[in-house]
Design a protein around this motif. Structure first.
Motif, mmCIF file in Angstrom:
data_model
loop_
_atom_site.group_PDB
_atom_site.id
_atom_site.type_symbol
_atom_site.label_atom_id
_atom_site.label_comp_id
_atom_site.label_asym_id
_atom_site.label_seq_id
_atom_site.Cartn_x
_atom_site.Cartn_y
_atom_site.Cartn_z
ATOM 1 N N ALA A 134 13.403 -23.122 26.156
ATOM 2 C CA ALA A 134 13.333 -23.469 25.033
ATOM 3 C C ALA A 134 13.368 -22.425 24.247
ATOM 4 C CB ALA A 134 11.571 -23.375 24.687
ATOM 5 N N PRO A 135 13.482 -22.898 22.663
ATOM 6 C CA PRO A 135 13.926 -21.654 21.540
ATOM 7 C C PRO A 135 12.559 -20.553 21.272
ATOM 8 C CG PRO A 135 14.018 -23.572 20.737
ATOM 9 C CD PRO A 135 13.456 -23.939 22.412
ATOM 10 N N ASP A 136 10.988 -20.272 22.201
ATOM 11 C CA ASP A 136 10.572 -19.603 21.599
ATOM 12 C C ASP A 136 10.604 -18.652 23.249
ATOM 13 O OD1 ASP A 136 8.946 -20.452 18.982
ATOM 14 O OD2 ASP A 136 7.422 -21.483 20.162
ATOM 15 N N ASP A 137 11.013 -19.451 24.224
ATOM 16 C CA ASP A 137 10.847 -18.065 25.560
ATOM 17 C C ASP A 137 12.416 -17.586 25.342
ATOM 18 O OD1 ASP A 137 8.778 -19.484 26.519
ATOM 19 O OD2 ASP A 137 9.968 -20.724 27.265
ATOM 20 N N LEU A 138 13.256 -17.565 24.393
ATOM 21 C CA LEU A 138 14.418 -16.911 23.432
ATOM 22 C C LEU A 138 14.562 -16.526 22.982
ATOM 23 C CD1 LEU A 138 17.222 -20.049 23.816
ATOM 24 C CD2 LEU A 138 16.582 -18.087 25.606
ATOM 25 N N ALA A 139 13.447 -16.149 22.423
ATOM 26 C CA ALA A 139 13.251 -15.144 20.658
ATOM 27 C C ALA A 139 12.098 -14.435 21.265
ATOM 28 C CB ALA A 139 12.384 -16.234 19.981
ATOM 29 N N SER A 140 11.277 -14.903 22.770
ATOM 30 C CA SER A 140 10.284 -13.404 23.572
ATOM 31 C C SER A 140 11.078 -12.797 23.996
ATOM 32 C CB SER A 140 9.424 -13.993 24.119
ATOM 33 O OG SER A 140 8.650 -14.805 23.208
ATOM 34 N N ALA A 141 12.281 -13.028 25.221
ATOM 35 C CA ALA A 141 13.028 -12.233 25.645
ATOM 36 C C ALA A 141 13.454 -11.194 24.744
ATOM 37 C CB ALA A 141 13.936 -13.165 26.741
ATOM 38 N N ALA A 142 14.334 -11.954 23.408
ATOM 39 C CA ALA A 142 15.101 -11.187 23.182
ATOM 40 C C ALA A 142 13.852 -9.561 22.045
ATOM 41 C CB ALA A 142 16.284 -11.982 21.585
ATOM 42 N N LEU A 143 12.915 -10.815 21.953
ATOM 43 C CA LEU A 143 11.970 -9.279 21.555
ATOM 44 C C LEU A 143 11.908 -8.218 22.250
ATOM 45 C CD1 LEU A 143 10.426 -8.554 18.737
ATOM 46 C CD2 LEU A 143 8.883 -10.236 19.557
ATOM 47 N N GLU A 144 11.764 -8.775 23.713
ATOM 48 C CA GLU A 144 11.133 -7.950 24.175
ATOM 49 C C GLU A 144 11.872 -6.681 24.776
ATOM 50 O OE1 GLU A 144 9.792 -7.714 29.156
ATOM 51 O OE2 GLU A 144 10.127 -9.461 28.162
ATOM 52 N N ARG A 145 13.214 -7.310 24.625
ATOM 53 C CA ARG A 145 14.398 -6.535 25.137
ATOM 54 C C ARG A 145 14.484 -5.251 23.899
ATOM 55 N NH1 ARG A 145 18.900 -6.193 28.279
ATOM 56 N NH2 ARG A 145 20.039 -4.514 27.618
ATOM 57 N N VAL A 146 14.631 -6.100 22.503
ATOM 58 C CA VAL A 146 14.595 -5.187 21.198
ATOM 59 C C VAL A 146 13.573 -3.860 20.859
ATOM 60 C CG1 VAL A 146 14.754 -4.862 18.678
ATOM 61 C CG2 VAL A 146 15.928 -6.167 20.329
ATOM 62 N N ARG A 147 12.360 -4.170 21.236
ATOM 63 C CA ARG A 147 10.998 -3.414 21.586
ATOM 64 C C ARG A 147 11.337 -1.796 21.513
ATOM 65 N NH1 ARG A 147 6.680 -5.333 19.270
ATOM 66 N NH2 ARG A 147 6.299 -7.814 20.101
ATOM 67 N N PRO A 148 12.013 -1.527 22.682
ATOM 68 C CA PRO A 148 12.105 -0.163 23.192
ATOM 69 C C PRO A 148 13.726 0.673 22.079
ATOM 70 C CG PRO A 148 12.405 -0.874 25.244
ATOM 71 C CD PRO A 148 12.355 -1.827 23.843
ATOM 72 N N LEU A 149 14.180 -0.253 21.512
ATOM 73 C CA LEU A 149 15.242 0.484 19.890
ATOM 74 C C LEU A 149 13.937 0.974 19.349
ATOM 75 C CD1 LEU A 149 18.021 -2.142 20.490
ATOM 76 C CD2 LEU A 149 17.933 -0.268 21.645
ATOM 77 N N LEU A 150 12.797 -0.149 18.703
ATOM 78 C CA LEU A 150 12.651 0.378 17.531
ATOM 79 C C LEU A 150 11.949 1.896 16.756
ATOM 80 C CD1 LEU A 150 10.463 -3.041 17.213
ATOM 81 C CD2 LEU A 150 13.286 -2.646 16.631
ATOM 82 N N GLY A 151 12.455 2.532 18.109
ATOM 83 C CA GLY A 151 11.329 3.722 17.540
ATOM 84 C C GLY A 151 12.690 4.507 16.131
ATOM 85 N N GLN A 152 13.921 3.754 15.788
ATOM 86 C CA GLN A 152 14.777 4.137 15.198
ATOM 87 C C GLN A 152 14.500 3.509 13.851
ATOM 88 O OE1 GLN A 152 18.515 6.158 17.110
ATOM 89 N NE2 GLN A 152 19.144 4.693 16.496
ATOM 90 N N ALA A 153 13.575 2.326 13.683
ATOM 91 C CA ALA A 153 14.159 1.902 12.691
ATOM 92 C C ALA A 153 12.586 2.084 11.623
ATOM 93 C CB ALA A 153 13.734 -0.137 13.070
ATOM 94 N N LYS A 154 12.949 1.680 10.532
ATOM 95 C CA LYS A 154 11.550 2.219 9.690
ATOM 96 C C LYS A 154 11.326 1.017 9.081
ATOM 97 C CE LYS A 154 13.913 1.905 5.120
ATOM 98 N NZ LYS A 154 13.759 2.719 3.978
ATOM 99 N N ARG A 155 9.157 1.329 9.153
ATOM 100 C CA ARG A 155 8.750 0.035 8.466
ATOM 101 C C ARG A 155 8.673 0.219 6.693
ATOM 102 N NH1 ARG A 155 5.282 -2.015 12.232
ATOM 103 N NH2 ARG A 155 5.514 -1.116 14.023
ATOM 104 N N PRO A 156 9.068 -0.963 5.870
ATOM 105 C CA PRO A 156 8.803 -1.421 4.373
ATOM 106 C C PRO A 156 7.608 0.477 3.638
ATOM 107 C CG PRO A 156 8.892 -2.834 4.897
ATOM 108 C CD PRO A 156 8.851 -2.334 5.887
#
Length: 220
Positions: free
Chosen positions: A198-220
């Protein structure tokens, strides 16, 4: 089997670079958009982009390589045209956004060239990779999400087909295996998902894997 990559890898020190890869009809564009939307909703600065064609030069190159009117191209010519698109894309779109600390989400990148022009066209993978990595300064995504789909299912989603979509099932089978081989060779930087989910399940799996990387990202 795809030859192991040997070109030196470079990962951006600011921002986060995420790529969606996979065969035709796997839902890459949808999942790239869903990830971008979810990250923006959490307050991150996100650039959603794609290859080939998300630059002025790239639009012309995309027309050449994908239009059925182009007809037959030398396989090496095709690989070089895709590499030119990537060079312009990285220099003018991807790297500047990473330098700003943004999350860059791209629909296709170097792995598509390795899978399609390398394995699909049966060119030497190491030669195709040398050109593609040189064109992109060796820049790799922090995470590549491979949406795996059998070409017999994915290609059935299209009525009209471009030059690449119209290739044989054997071509697309070789490309699919190449994506899987690339992921297997570097599991720390890849996530393979069943595109039938399901598209939502895929999106959730991708976001979960991306989360640990977000320390390098900025918020506007």
């Amino acid at each position: 089997m795809t030859a192991p990559t040997t070109y030196p890898a470079t990962y951006a020190e600011s921002g986060v670079f995420v790529c969606f890869e996979g065969g035709e009809g796997s839902g890459k564009s949808t999942q790239a958009r869903l990830l971008a939307d979810r990250l923006r909703a959490e307050g991150y600065a996100v650039l959603l982009t794609f290859e080939p064609g998300d630059t002025a030069v790239g639009k012309e190159l995309r027309r050449i390589v994908l239009s059925p009117e182009t007809g037959e191209l030398s396989h090496r010519t095709e690989a070089l045209l895709y590499a030119a698109d990537k060079a312009e894309h990285v220099d003018t779109v991807v790297q500047p956004a990473l330098d700003r600390g943004e999350v860059v989400v791209t629909d296709r990148y170097v792995d598509t060239t390795l899978a399609y022009q390398g394995a699909g066209r049966e060119l030497r993978i190491e030669e195709v990779e040398a050109v593609a990595r040189w064109a992109t300064h060796g820049l790799r995504p922090h995470l590549t999400v491979v949406l795996d789909v059998d070409p017999r299912d994915g290609l059935g989603r299209f009525e009209g087909r471009d030059r690449i979509e119209a290739e044989s099932l054997e071509f697309h089978d070789r490309a699919r295996q190449s994506f899987l081989d690339l992921a297997a060779a570097d599991p720390d930087h890849y996530l393979v998902l069943d595109a039938h989910s399901a598209p939502d399940d895929l999106a959730s799996a991708a976001l979960e894997r991306v989360r640990p990387l977000l320390g390098q990202a900025k918020r506007p």
